[in-house]
Design an enzyme around this catalytic site. Structure first.
Site, mmCIF file in Angstrom:
data_model
loop_
_atom_site.group_PDB
_atom_site.id
_atom_site.type_symbol
_atom_site.label_atom_id
_atom_site.label_comp_id
_atom_site.label_asym_id
_atom_site.label_seq_id
_atom_site.Cartn_x
_atom_site.Cartn_y
_atom_site.Cartn_z
ATOM 1 N N GLY A 49 0.826 -1.200 0.000
ATOM 2 C CA GLY A 49 0.000 0.000 0.000
ATOM 3 C C GLY A 49 0.855 1.242 0.000
ATOM 4 O O GLY A 49 2.032 1.202 0.388
ATOM 5 N N GLN A 54 3.015 9.712 1.121
ATOM 6 C CA GLN A 54 4.224 8.903 0.904
ATOM 7 C C GLN A 54 4.796 9.090 -0.490
ATOM 8 O O GLN A 54 5.909 8.652 -0.774
ATOM 9 C CB GLN A 54 3.919 7.422 1.118
ATOM 10 C CG GLN A 54 3.521 7.085 2.536
ATOM 11 C CD GLN A 54 3.345 5.603 2.688
ATOM 12 O OE1 GLN A 54 2.287 5.081 2.361
ATOM 13 N NE2 GLN A 54 4.374 4.913 3.149
ATOM 14 N N CYS A 94 6.423 -0.076 7.278
ATOM 15 C CA CYS A 94 5.929 1.054 6.481
ATOM 16 C C CYS A 94 7.049 1.503 5.554
ATOM 17 O O CYS A 94 8.200 1.658 5.984
ATOM 18 C CB CYS A 94 5.524 2.197 7.407
ATOM 19 S SG CYS A 94 4.981 3.655 6.517
ATOM 20 N N LEU A 95 6.725 1.736 4.288
ATOM 21 C CA LEU A 95 7.754 2.126 3.317
ATOM 22 C C LEU A 95 8.410 3.451 3.679
ATOM 23 O O LEU A 95 9.542 3.701 3.281
ATOM 24 C CB LEU A 95 7.139 2.225 1.913
ATOM 25 C CG LEU A 95 6.592 0.919 1.328
ATOM 26 C CD1 LEU A 95 5.973 1.179 -0.030
ATOM 27 C CD2 LEU A 95 7.677 -0.146 1.245
ATOM 28 N N HIS A 136 -4.035 1.226 8.080
ATOM 29 C CA HIS A 136 -2.669 1.761 8.016
ATOM 30 C C HIS A 136 -2.600 2.950 7.046
ATOM 31 O O HIS A 136 -2.057 4.007 7.378
ATOM 32 C CB HIS A 136 -1.719 0.633 7.581
ATOM 33 C CG HIS A 136 -0.285 1.043 7.408
ATOM 34 N ND1 HIS A 136 0.742 0.488 8.130
ATOM 35 C CD2 HIS A 136 0.295 1.954 6.584
ATOM 36 C CE1 HIS A 136 1.888 1.057 7.769
ATOM 37 N NE2 HIS A 136 1.645 1.943 6.815
ATOM 38 N N GLU A 137 -3.166 2.760 5.844
ATOM 39 C CA GLU A 137 -3.090 3.829 4.830
ATOM 40 C C GLU A 137 -3.945 5.020 5.232
ATOM 41 O O GLU A 137 -3.556 6.174 5.000
ATOM 42 C CB GLU A 137 -3.500 3.309 3.449
ATOM 43 C CG GLU A 137 -2.635 2.184 2.888
ATOM 44 C CD GLU A 137 -1.138 2.454 2.955
ATOM 45 O OE1 GLU A 137 -0.724 3.625 2.936
ATOM 46 O OE2 GLU A 137 -0.371 1.474 3.053
ATOM 47 N N HIS A 140 -2.125 7.399 7.350
ATOM 48 C CA HIS A 140 -1.219 8.310 6.628
ATOM 49 C C HIS A 140 -1.935 9.597 6.212
ATOM 50 O O HIS A 140 -1.331 10.668 6.201
ATOM 51 C CB HIS A 140 -0.653 7.639 5.379
ATOM 52 C CG HIS A 140 0.532 6.753 5.649
ATOM 53 N ND1 HIS A 140 1.714 7.235 6.160
ATOM 54 C CD2 HIS A 140 0.720 5.424 5.463
ATOM 55 C CE1 HIS A 140 2.582 6.230 6.281
ATOM 56 N NE2 HIS A 140 2.001 5.115 5.866
HETATM 57 NI NI NI Z 1 2.910 3.204 5.794
#
Ligand code: NI
Length: 171
Positions: A49, A54, A94-95, A136-137, A140
């Site tokens: 995701g 991000q 998380c990226l 999670h997304e 963000h």
């Molecule tokens: Ni993340």
């Protein structure tokens, strides 16, 4: 026109990751380019995701693909989620926080209503990995990251890594 085709992944402590993202007013080619680029970044970075902040973009959009492929990626614009069920702890990464992992509590179920790239509203009921990814997304878009949700011990473990990221990606 903003050209979103050159967007790159943002990492903690880039400020946009801390901001509340803004609603998308109009779904046009600019936004479709952004969604494509977000899918590319997600696949390149081997994630499941990616949210607008991000990609350095302060807009309420995220993509999720539970198998990590671009083909199965779903684009959610201006999503609203409603959580239900019980809280379950599971490991997340998380990226935007490379090297940081830890258990995060999430609701077992959630429903989401969002707009797609054709401007149509759609809804989904999710459990398992998709429910976790949606929460999670969505975080963000509210300027929240897993580092804010880790338990005490995991937070301590993450401390050194966060300092490294601050040195590498801070200004
Ligand atoms: Ni993340």
């Amino acid at each position: 026109m903003t050209d979103y085709s050159k967007c790159e992944i943002t990492r903690y402590p880039t400020p946009v990751l801390r901001e509340k993202a803004q609603p998308i007013e109009e779904i046009n080619d600019e936004i479709r380019v952004l969604a494509e680029r977000m899918k590319e970044i997600m696949v390149e970075q081997k994630g499941v995701g990616l949210a607008g902040p991000q990609a350095g973009v302060n807009l309420r959009i995220f993509v999720i693909s539970t198998d990590g492929t671009a083909e199965n990626a779903i684009v959610y614009i201006n999503p609203v989620i409603k959580t239900s069920g019980k809280m379950i702890a599971n490991e997340e990464g998380c990226l935007s926080l490379p090297g940081i992992y830890g258990n995060v509590n999430r609701y077992s179920h959630c429903s989401v209503t969002a707009t797609d790239l054709d401007g149509n509203e759609f809804s989904q009921d999710a459990d398992g990995l998709l429910a976790r990814a949606l929460q999670h997304e969505f975080d963000h878009l509210e300027g929240m990251m897993i580092k804010d949700r880790l338990g005490y011990a995991a937070k301590l473990r993450a401390k050194r890594k966060l300092k490294q990221l601050e040195a590498e990606y801070g200004d």
